[in-house]
Write a protein that holds these residues in place. Sequence first.
Motif, mmCIF file in Angstrom:
data_model
loop_
_atom_site.group_PDB
_atom_site.id
_atom_site.type_symbol
_atom_site.label_atom_id
_atom_site.label_comp_id
_atom_site.label_asym_id
_atom_site.label_seq_id
_atom_site.Cartn_x
_atom_site.Cartn_y
_atom_site.Cartn_z
ATOM 1 N N VAL A 1 23.560 40.712 43.163
ATOM 2 C CA VAL A 1 24.611 41.477 43.879
ATOM 3 C C VAL A 1 25.582 40.658 44.344
ATOM 4 O O VAL A 1 25.260 39.737 45.063
ATOM 5 N N LYS A 2 26.843 40.520 43.723
ATOM 6 C CA LYS A 2 27.811 39.524 44.047
ATOM 7 C C LYS A 2 29.336 40.264 44.060
ATOM 8 O O LYS A 2 29.338 41.004 43.294
ATOM 9 N N MET A 3 30.028 39.939 45.117
ATOM 10 C CA MET A 3 31.490 40.411 45.185
ATOM 11 C C MET A 3 32.288 39.242 44.142
ATOM 12 O O MET A 3 32.232 38.199 44.726
ATOM 13 N N ILE A 4 32.883 39.575 43.244
ATOM 14 C CA ILE A 4 33.708 38.644 42.486
ATOM 15 C C ILE A 4 35.118 39.199 42.432
ATOM 16 O O ILE A 4 35.425 40.366 42.431
ATOM 17 N N ASN A 5 36.097 38.214 42.299
ATOM 18 C CA ASN A 5 37.498 38.580 42.228
ATOM 19 C C ASN A 5 37.737 38.394 40.818
ATOM 20 O O ASN A 5 37.561 37.547 39.975
ATOM 21 N N THR A 6 38.495 39.382 40.392
ATOM 22 C CA THR A 6 38.948 39.511 38.860
ATOM 23 C C THR A 6 40.415 39.709 39.011
ATOM 24 O O THR A 6 41.149 40.064 39.976
ATOM 25 N N GLU A 7 41.250 39.803 37.856
ATOM 26 C CA GLU A 7 42.664 40.198 37.646
ATOM 27 C C GLU A 7 42.992 41.376 38.057
ATOM 28 O O GLU A 7 43.944 41.617 38.862
ATOM 29 N N VAL A 8 42.015 42.430 38.041
ATOM 30 C CA VAL A 8 42.315 43.700 38.646
ATOM 31 C C VAL A 8 41.763 44.079 39.897
ATOM 32 O O VAL A 8 42.014 45.187 40.751
ATOM 33 N N GLY A 9 41.424 43.181 40.767
ATOM 34 C CA GLY A 9 40.784 42.931 42.077
ATOM 35 C C GLY A 9 39.610 42.758 42.370
ATOM 36 O O GLY A 9 38.724 42.241 41.338
ATOM 37 N N PRO A 10 38.860 43.150 43.346
ATOM 38 C CA PRO A 10 37.390 42.714 43.795
ATOM 39 C C PRO A 10 36.709 43.747 42.791
ATOM 40 O O PRO A 10 36.878 44.910 42.677
ATOM 41 N N THR A 11 35.451 43.130 42.698
ATOM 42 C CA THR A 11 34.293 43.761 41.680
ATOM 43 C C THR A 11 32.969 43.604 42.318
ATOM 44 O O THR A 11 32.844 42.442 42.567
ATOM 45 N N LEU A 12 32.249 44.537 42.751
ATOM 46 C CA LEU A 12 30.778 44.446 43.078
ATOM 47 C C LEU A 12 30.061 44.476 41.948
ATOM 48 O O LEU A 12 30.010 45.387 41.037
ATOM 49 N N GLN A 13 29.548 43.236 41.631
ATOM 50 C CA GLN A 13 28.791 42.955 40.204
ATOM 51 C C GLN A 13 27.225 43.225 40.608
ATOM 52 O O GLN A 13 26.685 42.339 41.540
ATOM 53 N N VAL A 14 26.521 44.044 39.962
ATOM 54 C CA VAL A 14 25.178 44.153 40.227
ATOM 55 C C VAL A 14 24.564 43.872 38.972
ATOM 56 O O VAL A 14 24.784 44.619 37.827
ATOM 57 N N MET A 15 23.640 42.996 38.943
ATOM 58 C CA MET A 15 22.814 42.741 37.711
ATOM 59 C C MET A 15 21.371 43.374 37.941
ATOM 60 O O MET A 15 20.777 42.921 38.929
#
Length: 171
Positions: free
Chosen positions: A25-39
Amino acid sequence: MANIAAIHELIEPIVREQGFDLVRVKMINTEVGPTLQVMAEDPATGQMLIDQCTTLSRAISEMLDEEDPIEEEYSLEVSSPGIDRPLTRAKDYALWAGHKVKIGLTEPMDGRKKFQGTLLGLETADGGEAVRVKLEDGSGEDVLLPMNRIDSAKLVLTDELLAATQPQQMN
């Protein structure tokens, strides 16, 4: 900023209820804004199919809407860890021994923070778990990297890794 440890605790029971293992579980910054990434992964295959990701995404999204643990606006991404997967759990280092890996540390060890080589496995050292890697820097040296100092680790895509992750063919 979101409390990832608390979000992880909220998400893990949902992932397990669906029959999967939570990888990251990681919060990443993308071009469109923050994304909560769940693998997550199916423990039987180490992967997830698109329909499994969709079902899990809906369940996690419902809980996040109800609990509202993230103050800012964000996107949710639920995915399989992929072939060149991140190594986030102790069992990952044991399971993927023999494959090429890249590891970054939180602070330098012997003057460096980045290591690349063949993953030799997980050991207990100095009262904690450590990852042993045979370096590819020409020295052929083995290093022992304390788990609590690993910032990031992932498998390197190789022909051997591809072969190891292919489903077995039925004869």
